[in-house]
Write an enzyme that holds these catalytic residues in place. Structure first.
Site, PDB file in Angstrom:
ATOM      1  N   SER A  50      32.027  49.988  40.042  1.00  0.00           N
ATOM      2  CA  SER A  50      30.179  49.947  40.918  1.00  0.00           C
ATOM      3  C   SER A  50      30.206  50.861  40.439  1.00  0.00           C
ATOM      4  O   SER A  50      29.652  51.800  39.687  1.00  0.00           O
ATOM      5  CB  SER A  50      30.479  49.751  42.125  1.00  0.00           C
ATOM      6  OG  SER A  50      29.691  49.922  42.617  1.00  0.00           O
ATOM      7  N   TYR A  85      33.862  54.141  49.556  1.00  0.00           N
ATOM      8  CA  TYR A  85      33.698  52.924  48.497  1.00  0.00           C
ATOM      9  C   TYR A  85      34.047  52.871  47.530  1.00  0.00           C
ATOM     10  O   TYR A  85      34.101  53.001  46.288  1.00  0.00           O
ATOM     11  CB  TYR A  85      32.144  52.174  48.830  1.00  0.00           C
ATOM     12  CG  TYR A  85      32.575  51.205  47.651  1.00  0.00           C
ATOM     13  CD1 TYR A  85      32.945  49.598  47.441  1.00  0.00           C
ATOM     14  CD2 TYR A  85      31.295  50.905  46.950  1.00  0.00           C
ATOM     15  CE1 TYR A  85      32.876  49.073  46.323  1.00  0.00           C
ATOM     16  CE2 TYR A  85      31.131  50.586  46.064  1.00  0.00           C
ATOM     17  CZ  TYR A  85      31.450  49.270  45.790  1.00  0.00           C
ATOM     18  OH  TYR A  85      31.557  48.215  44.835  1.00  0.00           O
TER      19      TYR A  85
HETATM   20  N1  NAP Z   1      27.649  42.619  45.152  1.00  0.00           N
HETATM   21  C1  NAP Z   1      27.374  43.885  44.879  1.00  0.00           C
HETATM   22  O1  NAP Z   1      26.419  44.055  45.110  1.00  0.00           O
HETATM   23  C2  NAP Z   1      28.200  44.746  43.587  1.00  0.00           C
HETATM   24  C3  NAP Z   1      27.819  46.041  43.080  1.00  0.00           C
HETATM   25  C4  NAP Z   1      28.462  46.919  42.283  1.00  0.00           C
HETATM   26  C5  NAP Z   1      29.820  45.936  42.423  1.00  0.00           C
HETATM   27  N2  NAP Z   1      30.213  45.268  43.327  1.00  0.00           N
HETATM   28  C6  NAP Z   1      32.081  44.633  42.624  1.00  0.00           C
HETATM   29  O2  NAP Z   1      31.990  43.538  41.907  1.00  0.00           O
HETATM   30  C7  NAP Z   1      32.960  43.308  42.409  1.00  0.00           C
HETATM   31  C8  NAP Z   1      33.055  41.331  43.333  1.00  0.00           C
HETATM   32  O3  NAP Z   1      32.851  41.161  44.333  1.00  0.00           O
HETATM   33  P1  NAP Z   1      31.369  40.765  45.003  1.00  0.00           P
HETATM   34  O4  NAP Z   1      29.954  41.126  45.132  1.00  0.00           O
HETATM   35  O5  NAP Z   1      31.227  39.160  43.905  1.00  0.00           O
HETATM   36  O6  NAP Z   1      31.836  40.465  46.396  1.00  0.00           O
HETATM   37  P2  NAP Z   1      32.648  39.014  47.246  1.00  0.00           P
HETATM   38  O7  NAP Z   1      31.361  38.538  47.108  1.00  0.00           O
HETATM   39  O8  NAP Z   1      32.968  40.101  48.383  1.00  0.00           O
HETATM   40  O9  NAP Z   1      34.240  38.650  45.916  1.00  0.00           O
HETATM   41  C9  NAP Z   1      35.051  39.491  46.404  1.00  0.00           C
HETATM   42  C10 NAP Z   1      35.917  38.499  46.041  1.00  0.00           C
HETATM   43  O10 NAP Z   1      36.826  39.333  45.740  1.00  0.00           O
HETATM   44  C11 NAP Z   1      37.682  38.060  46.357  1.00  0.00           C
HETATM   45  N3  NAP Z   1      38.814  38.838  46.747  1.00  0.00           N
HETATM   46  C12 NAP Z   1      38.403  40.208  47.985  1.00  0.00           C
HETATM   47  N4  NAP Z   1      40.061  41.090  48.141  1.00  0.00           N
HETATM   48  C13 NAP Z   1      40.773  40.235  48.194  1.00  0.00           C
HETATM   49  C14 NAP Z   1      42.531  40.530  47.826  1.00  0.00           C
HETATM   50  N5  NAP Z   1      43.111  40.955  48.612  1.00  0.00           N
HETATM   51  N6  NAP Z   1      43.023  39.321  47.453  1.00  0.00           N
HETATM   52  C15 NAP Z   1      42.435  39.000  46.387  1.00  0.00           C
HETATM   53  N7  NAP Z   1      41.287  38.396  46.484  1.00  0.00           N
HETATM   54  C16 NAP Z   1      40.472  38.764  46.692  1.00  0.00           C
HETATM   55  C17 NAP Z   1      37.052  37.503  47.314  1.00  0.00           C
HETATM   56  O11 NAP Z   1      38.110  36.164  47.530  1.00  0.00           O
HETATM   57  P3  NAP Z   1      38.932  36.231  48.844  1.00  0.00           P
HETATM   58  O12 NAP Z   1      37.986  36.189  50.190  1.00  0.00           O
HETATM   59  O13 NAP Z   1      39.121  34.367  48.182  1.00  0.00           O
HETATM   60  O14 NAP Z   1      39.812  36.264  48.603  1.00  0.00           O
HETATM   61  C18 NAP Z   1      36.471  37.094  46.482  1.00  0.00           C
HETATM   62  O15 NAP Z   1      36.340  36.148  46.305  1.00  0.00           O
HETATM   63  C19 NAP Z   1      33.907  43.814  43.376  1.00  0.00           C
HETATM   64  O16 NAP Z   1      34.700  44.552  42.725  1.00  0.00           O
HETATM   65  C20 NAP Z   1      32.703  44.998  43.981  1.00  0.00           C
HETATM   66  O17 NAP Z   1      33.206  45.820  43.965  1.00  0.00           O
HETATM   67  C21 NAP Z   1      29.687  43.704  43.757  1.00  0.00           C
END
Ligand code: NAP
Length: 223
Positions: free
Chosen positions: A112, A125
């Site tokens: 991130s 975070y």
């Molecule tokens: N969205 C943003 O603005 C943003 C910005 C910067 C970085 N990121 C990073 O991008 C990545 C993806 O984020 P996202 O926005 O797509 O988040 P999200 O919508 O919350 O999705 C998170 C994913 O990770 C899986 N997950 C979470 N905890 C887990 C665990 N303990 N074991 C197995 N699977 C797990 C979830 O599936 P289950 O719930 O089914 O386990 C889900 O598929 C993350 O690393 C986040 O920090 C996101």
């Protein structure tokens, strides 16, 4: 999948994984598991190797975001986020390493911009993502030239993450408005805009000389 990859996908909720696997039955294998649970990393690597005969790449995408000022957040959240955002990626890389060395493979960590910007109100975070950035750069040197290790640093992207940060609806709306206002491109990113960069870093024909890179895909937030 569109580029011919065979993928083992991991998450705790089985149904969304099964739904994706149904769309690409020959290309997707499902492991429903918590990445923090003991044995998950070994199991994922074993399933991938037995199903497809080897392993070319690892993408550490699972992440946890708990936002709030330090005096409002239980320190236990820091442990929880480190477990998902740092410990689990490190463990998966460690378990996958023998196979990645054979394939001269690639690791992409989804980090991130929070790992390089100051993050008032989201310090825990940001600290976990800074640790993931450090892991990326150190392992890139440690594992070269056999295995490449890079990270994508997304800015704000529209995903379900924004409905589960620990902030209330007003706090989230205020944060989202502030983020759009402070992003030069003036909008949230789209998931596909991140996925394309992950695919680029996985493809040795496109990025075979790139390792240890922390690539912001962030609408200019770090410019
Ligand atoms: N969205 C943003 O603005 C943003 C910005 C910067 C970085 N990121 C990073 O991008 C990545 C993806 O984020 P996202 O926005 O797509 O988040 P999200 O919508 O919350 O999705 C998170 C994913 O990770 C899986 N997950 C979470 N905890 C887990 C665990 N303990 N074991 C197995 N699977 C797990 C979830 O599936 P289950 O719930 O089914 O386990 C889900 O598929 C993350 O690393 C986040 O920090 C996101």
């Amino acid at each position: 999948m569109k580029s011919g990859a065979h993928v083992t996908i991991v998450g705790r909720r089985e149904q969304p994984l099964r739904d994706l696997a149904e769309r690409y039955p020959a290309a997707v294998t499902v492991v429903a598991a918590d990445v923090c649970a003991p044995g998950t990393a070994d199991r994922v690597v074993t399933v991938a190797a037995e199903t497809y005969g080897g392993l070319d790449a690892v993408v550490n995408n699972a992440g946890l975001a708990r936002f709030g000022p330090i005096d409002a957040l239980d320190t236990a959240y820091l442990d929880e986020m480190f477990a998902v955002n740092v410990r689990a990626p490190a463990d998966l890389i460690r378990c996958a390493l023998p196979l990645l060395r054979v394939s001269r493979g690639s690791v992409v960590n989804v980090s991130s911009v929070g790992g390089v910007l100051s993050m008032p109100g989201r310090a825990y975070y940001g600290a976990t993502k800074a640790a993931l950035n450090s892991l990326t750069r150190s392992l890139a040197r440690e594992l070269a030239p056999d295995v490449r290790v890079n990270a994508i640093l997304p800015g704000p992207v529209d995903t379900p993450m924004w409905t589960d940060t620990g902030l209330d609806d007003t706090g989230i709306e205020r944060l989202r408005t502030d983020l759009v206002a402070s992003t030069p491109m003036g909008r949230f990113g789209d998931r596909a805009e991140i996925g394309q960069w992950v695919c680029t870093l996985l493809d040795p024909a496109l990025s075979g000389w790139v390792t240890g890179a922390l690539i912001p895909v962030d609408g200019g937030r770090t410019a």
